[in-house]
Scaffold this active site. Structure first.
Site, PDB file in Angstrom:
ATOM      1  N   CYS A  15      -9.816  -4.724  -2.477  1.00 51.38           N
ATOM      2  CA  CYS A  15      -8.515  -5.178  -2.956  1.00 51.38           C
ATOM      3  C   CYS A  15      -8.035  -6.328  -2.073  1.00 51.38           C
ATOM      4  O   CYS A  15      -8.185  -6.241  -0.860  1.00 51.38           O
ATOM      5  CB  CYS A  15      -7.542  -4.015  -2.906  1.00 51.38           C
ATOM      6  SG  CYS A  15      -5.880  -4.415  -3.451  1.00 51.38           S
ATOM      7  N   PRO A  16      -7.517  -7.378  -2.627  1.00 47.14           N
ATOM      8  CA  PRO A  16      -7.158  -7.633  -4.031  1.00 47.14           C
ATOM      9  C   PRO A  16      -8.200  -8.449  -4.796  1.00 47.14           C
ATOM     10  O   PRO A  16      -7.922  -8.929  -5.890  1.00 47.14           O
ATOM     11  CB  PRO A  16      -5.873  -8.434  -3.894  1.00 47.14           C
ATOM     12  CG  PRO A  16      -6.130  -9.299  -2.691  1.00 47.14           C
ATOM     13  CD  PRO A  16      -6.943  -8.416  -1.744  1.00 47.14           C
TER      14      PRO A  16
END
Length: 77
Positions: A15-16
């Site tokens: 993430c992200p």
């Protein structure tokens, strides 16, 4: 699904990055086209649900396979 317009391989990314790759890919698609994203980050399960709600792009399908890969099919708004 056979009508996938674009596939994004985000396996191994944290993430992200899976969301950012999906966002970039969606920008290249026309309204109604489908994007298939593969990710291995477990956080992507919540991330893609939230991303779809926030952007108005429909999360058409979501599943995880036996290899631990999460699959997301998103329809561009």
């Amino acid at each position: 699904m056979t009508d996938i317009a674009l596939d994004v391989d985000a396996k191994g990314l944290r993430c992200p990055q899976p969301i950012l790759r999906a966002k970039r890919a969606l920008a290249t698609l026309q309204s109604g086209q489908l994007l298939h994203v593969q990710a291995t980050d477990n956080g992507s399960l919540q991330d893609f649900a939230a991303f779809s709600k926030q952007t108005g792009n429909a999360l058409v399908e979501q599943y995880s396979d036996d290899a631990g890969v999460h699959h997301f099919v998103i329809r561009r708004r």
